[in-house]
Structure formats: structure tokens, C-alpha cells
Design a protein around this motif. Structure first.
Motif, PDB file in Angstrom:
ATOM      1  N   ALA A   1       0.841  -1.187   0.000  1.00  0.00           N
ATOM      2  CA  ALA A   1       0.000   0.000   0.000  1.00  0.00           C
ATOM      3  C   ALA A   1       0.876   1.236   0.000  1.00  0.00           C
ATOM      4  O   ALA A   1       1.934   1.262   0.623  1.00  0.00           O
ATOM      5  N   GLU A   2       0.446   2.257  -0.725  1.00  0.00           N
ATOM      6  CA  GLU A   2       1.182   3.503  -0.806  1.00  0.00           C
ATOM      7  C   GLU A   2       0.222   4.670  -0.764  1.00  0.00           C
ATOM      8  O   GLU A   2      -0.945   4.530  -1.122  1.00  0.00           O
ATOM      9  N   GLN A   3       0.717   5.824  -0.336  1.00  0.00           N
ATOM     10  CA  GLN A   3      -0.108   7.018  -0.307  1.00  0.00           C
ATOM     11  C   GLN A   3       0.334   7.972  -1.395  1.00  0.00           C
ATOM     12  O   GLN A   3       1.497   8.335  -1.485  1.00  0.00           O
ATOM     13  N   LEU A   4      -0.612   8.359  -2.239  1.00  0.00           N
ATOM     14  CA  LEU A   4      -0.357   9.339  -3.286  1.00  0.00           C
ATOM     15  C   LEU A   4      -0.892  10.680  -2.797  1.00  0.00           C
ATOM     16  O   LEU A   4      -2.012  10.767  -2.286  1.00  0.00           O
ATOM     17  N   THR A   5      -0.114  11.728  -2.970  1.00  0.00           N
ATOM     18  CA  THR A   5      -0.496  13.041  -2.449  1.00  0.00           C
ATOM     19  C   THR A   5      -0.467  14.094  -3.548  1.00  0.00           C
ATOM     20  O   THR A   5       0.075  13.880  -4.632  1.00  0.00           O
ATOM     21  N   GLY A   6      -1.077  15.258  -3.252  1.00  0.00           N
ATOM     22  CA  GLY A   6      -1.052  16.384  -4.182  1.00  0.00           C
ATOM     23  C   GLY A   6      -1.872  16.177  -5.433  1.00  0.00           C
ATOM     24  O   GLY A   6      -1.585  16.770  -6.477  1.00  0.00           O
ATOM     25  N   LEU A   7      -2.910  15.356  -5.360  1.00  0.00           N
ATOM     26  CA  LEU A   7      -3.678  14.994  -6.547  1.00  0.00           C
ATOM     27  C   LEU A   7      -4.815  15.963  -6.850  1.00  0.00           C
ATOM     28  O   LEU A   7      -5.339  16.640  -5.962  1.00  0.00           O
ATOM     29  N   ILE A   8      -5.213  15.988  -8.122  1.00  0.00           N
ATOM     30  CA  ILE A   8      -6.404  16.711  -8.551  1.00  0.00           C
ATOM     31  C   ILE A   8      -7.587  15.763  -8.398  1.00  0.00           C
ATOM     32  O   ILE A   8      -7.548  14.641  -8.900  1.00  0.00           O
ATOM     33  N   GLU A   9      -8.630  16.211  -7.718  1.00  0.00           N
ATOM     34  CA  GLU A   9      -9.831  15.394  -7.542  1.00  0.00           C
ATOM     35  C   GLU A   9     -10.904  15.875  -8.513  1.00  0.00           C
ATOM     36  O   GLU A   9     -11.123  17.080  -8.655  1.00  0.00           O
ATOM     37  N   VAL A  10     -11.553  14.942  -9.201  1.00  0.00           N
ATOM     38  CA  VAL A  10     -12.585  15.298 -10.178  1.00  0.00           C
ATOM     39  C   VAL A  10     -13.806  14.408  -9.976  1.00  0.00           C
ATOM     40  O   VAL A  10     -13.723  13.317  -9.408  1.00  0.00           O
ATOM     41  N   ASN A  11     -14.949  14.890 -10.463  1.00  0.00           N
ATOM     42  CA  ASN A  11     -16.138  14.046 -10.390  1.00  0.00           C
ATOM     43  C   ASN A  11     -16.410  13.315 -11.694  1.00  0.00           C
ATOM     44  O   ASN A  11     -17.482  12.756 -11.895  1.00  0.00           O
ATOM     45  N   ALA A  12     -15.432  13.325 -12.596  1.00  0.00           N
ATOM     46  CA  ALA A  12     -15.527  12.512 -13.809  1.00  0.00           C
ATOM     47  C   ALA A  12     -15.414  11.043 -13.414  1.00  0.00           C
ATOM     48  O   ALA A  12     -14.692  10.688 -12.488  1.00  0.00           O
ATOM     49  N   ASP A  13     -16.105  10.197 -14.138  1.00  0.00           N
ATOM     50  CA  ASP A  13     -16.171   8.776 -13.789  1.00  0.00           C
ATOM     51  C   ASP A  13     -14.937   8.031 -14.299  1.00  0.00           C
ATOM     52  O   ASP A  13     -15.010   7.249 -15.238  1.00  0.00           O
ATOM     53  N   ILE A  14     -13.788   8.278 -13.667  1.00  0.00           N
ATOM     54  CA  ILE A  14     -12.557   7.576 -14.009  1.00  0.00           C
ATOM     55  C   ILE A  14     -12.649   6.154 -13.485  1.00  0.00           C
ATOM     56  O   ILE A  14     -12.961   5.927 -12.325  1.00  0.00           O
ATOM     57  N   GLU A  15     -12.390   5.170 -14.356  1.00  0.00           N
ATOM     58  CA  GLU A  15     -12.584   3.767 -14.020  1.00  0.00           C
ATOM     59  C   GLU A  15     -11.272   2.990 -14.056  1.00  0.00           C
ATOM     60  O   GLU A  15     -10.230   3.494 -14.464  1.00  0.00           O
ATOM     61  N   ALA A  16     -11.361   1.734 -13.656  1.00  0.00           N
ATOM     62  CA  ALA A  16     -10.228   0.825 -13.775  1.00  0.00           C
ATOM     63  C   ALA A  16      -9.755   0.795 -15.222  1.00  0.00           C
ATOM     64  O   ALA A  16     -10.553   0.664 -16.144  1.00  0.00           O
ATOM     65  N   GLY A  17      -8.456   0.922 -15.411  1.00  0.00           N
ATOM     66  CA  GLY A  17      -7.887   0.924 -16.759  1.00  0.00           C
ATOM     67  C   GLY A  17      -7.594   2.309 -17.298  1.00  0.00           C
ATOM     68  O   GLY A  17      -6.825   2.469 -18.238  1.00  0.00           O
ATOM     69  N   ASP A  18      -8.239   3.343 -16.725  1.00  0.00           N
ATOM     70  CA  ASP A  18      -8.006   4.711 -17.194  1.00  0.00           C
ATOM     71  C   ASP A  18      -6.663   5.262 -16.749  1.00  0.00           C
ATOM     72  O   ASP A  18      -6.199   6.280 -17.264  1.00  0.00           O
ATOM     73  N   SER A  19      -6.043   4.621 -15.778  1.00  0.00           N
ATOM     74  CA  SER A  19      -4.807   5.120 -15.205  1.00  0.00           C
ATOM     75  C   SER A  19      -3.754   5.335 -16.281  1.00  0.00           C
ATOM     76  O   SER A  19      -3.511   4.469 -17.122  1.00  0.00           O
ATOM     77  N   GLY A  20      -3.133   6.505 -16.252  1.00  0.00           N
ATOM     78  CA  GLY A  20      -2.132   6.845 -17.251  1.00  0.00           C
ATOM     79  C   GLY A  20      -2.676   7.689 -18.377  1.00  0.00           C
ATOM     80  O   GLY A  20      -1.915   8.308 -19.120  1.00  0.00           O
ATOM     81  N   GLY A  21      -4.000   7.737 -18.509  1.00  0.00           N
ATOM     82  CA  GLY A  21      -4.609   8.572 -19.537  1.00  0.00           C
ATOM     83  C   GLY A  21      -4.587  10.033 -19.126  1.00  0.00           C
ATOM     84  O   GLY A  21      -4.352  10.368 -17.964  1.00  0.00           O
ATOM     85  N   PRO A  22      -4.835  10.950 -20.054  1.00  0.00           N
ATOM     86  CA  PRO A  22      -4.749  12.380 -19.740  1.00  0.00           C
ATOM     87  C   PRO A  22      -6.034  12.948 -19.143  1.00  0.00           C
ATOM     88  O   PRO A  22      -7.138  12.539 -19.491  1.00  0.00           O
ATOM     89  N   LEU A  23      -5.864  13.906 -18.245  1.00  0.00           N
ATOM     90  CA  LEU A  23      -6.958  14.757 -17.781  1.00  0.00           C
ATOM     91  C   LEU A  23      -6.745  16.099 -18.463  1.00  0.00           C
ATOM     92  O   LEU A  23      -5.650  16.674 -18.371  1.00  0.00           O
ATOM     93  N   LEU A  24      -7.775  16.590 -19.150  1.00  0.00           N
ATOM     94  CA  LEU A  24      -7.590  17.749 -20.017  1.00  0.00           C
ATOM     95  C   LEU A  24      -8.580  18.864 -19.722  1.00  0.00           C
ATOM     96  O   LEU A  24      -9.672  18.634 -19.183  1.00  0.00           O
ATOM     97  N   THR A  25      -8.191  20.073 -20.124  1.00  0.00           N
ATOM     98  CA  THR A  25      -9.123  21.192 -20.132  1.00  0.00           C
ATOM     99  C   THR A  25     -10.042  21.030 -21.330  1.00  0.00           C
ATOM    100  O   THR A  25      -9.800  20.205 -22.224  1.00  0.00           O
ATOM    101  N   THR A  26     -11.082  21.843 -21.399  1.00  0.00           N
ATOM    102  CA  THR A  26     -11.999  21.748 -22.534  1.00  0.00           C
ATOM    103  C   THR A  26     -11.378  22.296 -23.812  1.00  0.00           C
ATOM    104  O   THR A  26     -11.956  22.142 -24.898  1.00  0.00           O
ATOM    105  N   SER A  27     -10.201  22.923 -23.726  1.00  0.00           N
ATOM    106  CA  SER A  27      -9.479  23.350 -24.925  1.00  0.00           C
ATOM    107  C   SER A  27      -8.475  22.300 -25.383  1.00  0.00           C
ATOM    108  O   SER A  27      -7.769  22.496 -26.373  1.00  0.00           O
ATOM    109  N   GLY A  28      -8.383  21.189 -24.642  1.00  0.00           N
ATOM    110  CA  GLY A  28      -7.525  20.086 -25.060  1.00  0.00           C
ATOM    111  C   GLY A  28      -6.120  20.114 -24.500  1.00  0.00           C
ATOM    112  O   GLY A  28      -5.249  19.390 -24.987  1.00  0.00           O
ATOM    113  N   GLN A  29      -5.874  20.916 -23.468  1.00  0.00           N
ATOM    114  CA  GLN A  29      -4.553  20.933 -22.832  1.00  0.00           C
ATOM    115  C   GLN A  29      -4.515  19.938 -21.677  1.00  0.00           C
ATOM    116  O   GLN A  29      -5.466  19.838 -20.896  1.00  0.00           O
ATOM    117  N   VAL A  30      -3.402  19.209 -21.550  1.00  0.00           N
ATOM    118  CA  VAL A  30      -3.268  18.185 -20.513  1.00  0.00           C
ATOM    119  C   VAL A  30      -2.908  18.850 -19.184  1.00  0.00           C
ATOM    120  O   VAL A  30      -1.865  19.494 -19.065  1.00  0.00           O
TER     121      VAL A  30
END
Length: 304
Positions: free
Chosen positions: A134-163
Motif C-alpha cells: 500500500a502507498e499514499q499518493l499526495t497532491g492529486l487533482i480530484e474530479v467528479n468525472a467517472d474515471i474507471e479501472a484501466g483509465d490510469s495513465g490517460g490524460p486529464l484535459l481542459t476543454t481546450s484540449g490541454q493536458v
């Protein structure tokens, strides 16, 4: 993405738009999600990993396990499209976002979901079912988007397409615990800083350079399984170094290379000091309490 969250890669390069699902209330609209997915899709790649595979096309340059970031080197990859990184962007609560990934770890067309930022600087406790660590990850951005198993590593973007971040989420055999929110992402500035450090060859107590050493066992803390202190073996991979040494289900590992191992998390951290091909002495107690010692040659495994 893929079955191993710690070496999570980003979604597949496909000429078609990503499959779009419903957006969370107050976040990016369905039209915005579709537009961002179509814009960013050419800059996304899907990486499939196989344990100890020969002739691999993506080598592990290094990783920071505690920060959930790994750097891979592709063989023969040229002329690839790139995404725009918003390294100087301040993320605020309420900002609409789009998360793209390989939801469910099924591969194929990337999935994209909309949502909004619900917080910054969040912490989660992540646990790996196979290693028991077990590990603790800190300093994260929290979102209410439905991020699921397998999404890890994908980009979180602004609506203009910036990561603005790298999705970090539960995947097959991996779970996280936190209060509130549906998904989390590593700020892109954090990810790029760590990636630069790894590319520069600067190892540390948290940064591991090169491939992961692999013993070949599934473990859990022995307090839940046996009386002897140390990680208990729940399963052994056939043909692995552990199998060759004679380790079996029910055994409890007590030391590696002369260092006492008190938990599954400690075992993972200890093995991170080594590399594939290194020889280490492993000591364990069997179900009858009898001690055993063997020298094993570590194999190549996932960042898991």
C-alpha cells in the motif's frame, strides 16, 4: 492502463474519435468531451505489457512508485503526434475537465468522460491486491468525472484540449481508498518534473532507474494470514524465481538480502533496490514454522 496500474500507459492511437460517455453534472458538456477526444486522440498511445517479454517495444527507463509515474522508451518510434501540456495552468475547483483512458482495461477505442474539478492537493491510499503493498499518493487533482479501472495513465484535459494531469485510478487488482470524489489525477507539472529527473538518470530513495526486479509471488501481510511476522505468500507464479526457490502458498518471507521484511509494502520497497538479474538471498518460514533460505536470480516484472 492495462492490468498493471503502476506501469499505466495512455490510450490507443486510433483515427476515430474516442467513445464518449455521459458527463458529470456541472462539468464539461458532451459536445466538449467529443471535441477534446477527437483533438487529442492522435497524441495517445496504447501500451500492452507482458511479464519478462523478449523483443519488447517499450523499455522501462525508470519510475517513482510513490508518485505513480513511470517513463518508457519506445523502440523505433518516430514522427509521433504530441499533446499540449498545461504545465503552468492553475487548476481551480469547478473547472470543467475531460478524462480519457482505457476504461475497463479492454483496449480498443479510448473512452472519454466529462466532469469538473472538485478539489486539489488531495491524498489517497492505494493498495495492490497482488503484492499486498500500500502507498499514499499526495497532491492529486480530484474530479467528479467517472474515471474507471484501466483509465490510469490517460490524460486529464481542459476543454481546450490541454493536458493538466495524468489519471490515476484503480485497475485490475488495484484499489484506492479516499473520501469523496470519483477520480484523481497527478498534476502534469508534477509528472513532467519526475519524468525529467528519471530521464536525467537521477535515482533517489523514491526514484528507481531501469526495469523492475520480479520475485513472482502474490502476498498479503501475515497478520491477516499467519503468526510469523512478514508478508505471507498467497500464490507463486509458475516458472518464476520464487517457484524455482521452492516458495509455496502459506510461506512467510522474513528477510531479503539480509534485511528483515515486516510487511508486503516493505517487501515491495526492498525489491525496488534491485534490478532483473541481481542475485538476492531470501529467507522464509513454511507453514510448520521451519526456516528456509535460498539465493534467487530476480526476473523482469511490471511496475506494480
Amino acid at each position: 492502463m492495462g492490468p498493471v496500474r503502476r506501469l499505466a500507459a495512455v490510450p490507443a492511437v486510433l483515427p476515430v474519435s474516442a467513445a464518449v460517455t455521459a458527463t458529470a453534472a456541472g462539468g464539461a458538456t458532451a459536445a466538449q468531451v467529443a471535441a477534446v477526444a477527437a483533438k487529442v486522440d492522435p497524441a495517445l498511445v496504447d501500451i500492452t505489457t507482458v511479464l519478462g517479454a523478449q523483443n519488447a517495444e517499450a523499455a522501462v527507463v525508470g519510475y517513482d512508485r510513490g508518485a505513480d509515474i513511470a517513463v518508457l522508451k519506445l523502440s523505433g518510434a518516430t514522427g509521433l503526434a504530441t499533446a499540449t501540456l498545461a504545465t503552468g495552468t492553475t487548476v481551480k475547483t469547478g473547472d470543467p475537465v475531460v478524462a480519457i483512458g482505457n476504461a475497463g482495461g479492454t483496449g480498443g477505442t479510448p473512452s472519454a468522460v466529462g466532469g469538473a474539478v472538485t478539489g486539489a492537493g488531495r491524498s489517497i491510499t492505494a493498495s495492490d491486491e497482488s503484492s499486498g503493498s500500500a502507498e499514499q499518493l499526495t497532491g492529486l487533482i480530484e474530479v467528479n468525472a467517472d474515471i474507471e479501472a484501466g483509465d490510469s495513465g490517460g490524460p486529464l484535459l481542459t476543454t481546450s484540449g490541454q493536458v493538466i494531469g495524468v489519471d490515476t485510478a484503480a485497475s485490475a487488482g488495484f484499489q484506492y481508498q479516499a473520501s469523496g470524489g470519483d477520480g484523481y489525477a497527478i498534476p502534469i507539472a508534477t509528472a513532467t518534473t519526475l519524468a525529467d529527473r528519471i530521464r536525467a538518470g537521477r535515482s533517489s530513495s523514491t526514484v528507481h532507474l531501469g526495469a523492475t526486479a520480479y520475485l513472482g509471488i502474490e502476498t498479503t501481510d501475515s497478520s491477516r494470514y499467519a503468526a510469523t511476522t512478514g508478508p505471507a505468500v498467497l500464490g507463486v507464479v509458475s516458472g518464476s524465481p520464487a517457484a524455482s526457490a521452492g516458495l509455496a502458498r502459506g510461506d512467510v518471507i522474513t528477510s531479503v538480502a539480509g534485511s528483515t521484511v515486516g510487511s508486503a509494502t516493505a517487501l515491495t520497497g526492498l525489491l525496488d533496490r534491485y534490478h532483473p538479474g541481481d542475485k538476492v538471498k531470501v529467507t522464509w518460514a513454511d507453514v510448520a514454522g521451519q526456516a528456509h533460505t535460498a539465493t534467487v536470480t530476480l526476473a523482469t516484472g511490471p511496475v506494480g
